[in-house]
Design a protein around this motif. Sequence first.
Motif, PDB file in Angstrom:
ATOM      1  N   LEU A  23       0.826  -1.209   0.000  1.00  0.00           N
ATOM      2  CA  LEU A  23       0.000   0.000   0.000  1.00  0.00           C
ATOM      3  C   LEU A  23       0.857   1.255   0.000  1.00  0.00           C
ATOM      4  N   ILE A  26       2.344   1.646  -3.462  1.00  0.00           N
ATOM      5  CA  ILE A  26       1.309   2.139  -4.371  1.00  0.00           C
ATOM      6  C   ILE A  26       1.045   3.615  -4.090  1.00  0.00           C
ATOM      7  N   ILE A 180      -5.253   5.142   1.178  1.00  0.00           N
ATOM      8  CA  ILE A 180      -5.339   4.456  -0.118  1.00  0.00           C
ATOM      9  C   ILE A 180      -6.728   3.859  -0.351  1.00  0.00           C
ATOM     10  N   VAL A 184      -9.378   5.009  -3.337  1.00  0.00           N
ATOM     11  CA  VAL A 184     -10.071   4.097  -4.252  1.00  0.00           C
ATOM     12  C   VAL A 184     -11.561   4.436  -4.305  1.00  0.00           C
ATOM     13  N   ALA A 257       1.974  -6.104  -8.104  1.00  0.00           N
ATOM     14  CA  ALA A 257       0.897  -5.391  -7.407  1.00  0.00           C
ATOM     15  C   ALA A 257       1.058  -3.884  -7.539  1.00  0.00           C
ATOM     16  N   GLY A 261      -1.441  -1.401  -9.537  1.00  0.00           N
ATOM     17  CA  GLY A 261      -2.041  -0.255  -8.865  1.00  0.00           C
ATOM     18  C   GLY A 261      -1.821   1.028  -9.639  1.00  0.00           C
ATOM     19  N   ASP A 262      -0.614   1.214 -10.142  1.00  0.00           N
ATOM     20  CA  ASP A 262      -0.301   2.415 -10.913  1.00  0.00           C
ATOM     21  C   ASP A 262      -1.104   2.455 -12.209  1.00  0.00           C
ATOM     22  N   TYR A 265      -4.848   3.105 -11.544  1.00  0.00           N
ATOM     23  CA  TYR A 265      -5.022   4.512 -11.183  1.00  0.00           C
ATOM     24  C   TYR A 265      -4.995   5.393 -12.430  1.00  0.00           C
TER      25      TYR A 265
END
Length: 448
Positions: A23, A26, A180, A184, A257, A261-262, A265
């Motif tokens: 996390l 990210i 985070i 989301v 992961a 995440g990137d 996003y």
Amino acid sequence: MGFQQDKQLSAKGERFSSAGFILAAIGSSVGLGNMWKFPYITGLYGGAAFFLIFIICLIAVGLPVLLAELAIGRSGRGSAASSFVKAGGGKIWERLGLLQIIAPSMILSFYVIVAGWTLHYAILAFSGRLFVNNDFAGQFGTFVSGPMVIVWQAIAMLITVWVVIRGISGGIEKFNKVLIPGLVVLLIVLMIRAVTLPGAGAGVSFFLNPDFSKLTAESALVALGHAFFSLSLGMGILITYGAYVDKRQSLGTATLAIGAGDLIYALIAGLIIFPTAFSFGIDPGQGPSLVFIALPAAFSEMPLGWLFGGLFFILLAIAALTSAVSILEVPVAYAKERWNWSRSRSVWTMALICFILGIPSALSLGMVPALTFGGKAFFDWMDFIASNILLPLGGLLTTLFAGYFWKKAADAAGLTAAWFRIWLFMLRYVAPVLMLLVLLYSAGVIKF
């Protein structure tokens, strides 16, 4: 005086949990770049075709370098400067590694300025004061050229200090575990609002339907540069975070992961910006003013615009602050290790240095015109030097070290033999060449 080889950053109390590490990593990558810079360069270079090239660059170059940085950090268990040496490199790598201390310090100096803007605009939007008149360009110009810009810079820096001073598990990890998931939720809410606007379909089509005729060598290099920047590579963050990772953590899984995440996003950011822009007749390729001038105009015409505008700027603020926290930890880790300072002293000292360094950047936006030279404000020069020169150089050094000089790379990466060969090939023959091209293009040596 050199680094003490037995000192480790991952001492008791300075260690991420597995979920907390992912996390936090990210959080370092989902900064302002993908919400502020990515939409306008995508708009400028052809929409979906550019996005596709961005994905390819992220997978083929970004992820191998990301894994290398994490592996170097965990193997060396030191700062972004010393981990190269502790992982098995010669003393020259200690000096070269200082680039990854200088770059984030420069970036943080102006990054918290923009973070302050997002906090200020969130309050303006929720209060309705942002929409009192339609001169959004005038409002933004008045704000950035007035003294309050430094006040908000200080507020953003103090929030960053408040988190980092609490340490890895008690500060950075807890901060990201709260923000985070919140980010989301905000992304999903704003995406649903954007894609249901009248005329939003044209924006979605522009973003997701590729037109390969618009692809050029320049757009490919820009996509590669942004993939590199959006993952926070070359600035010491992932090397520093790697020093706090448990040895049982799979770095390959973590790399996937963080990359996912990137990418997600960036995708959702596009599904917020482009439908909104097309719905209200805004040019998505107009530059950074898109966020602080054009989009407020769109929110002013939207039902419950004060609410969605406020949520949008809160989203930006969360993205900015999670990245700022990651960036500050890099020079803090170096100060703790190099001078044996306490975390408190390291945080306050490095934050103060970065804040003072950022004042000329803040003043150059309008208060002190003399701070503009060579056609660029001091703010823009700091951004240019750090982002276009120091970061590619730092990333290039990482690939050369891991690809050619690091004898323990196979053990540190934890890959199977087949994946290790692929990874090593990318680090030796693909990533260095492409990053050198990005560096030469960014520095203006190569032009199209």
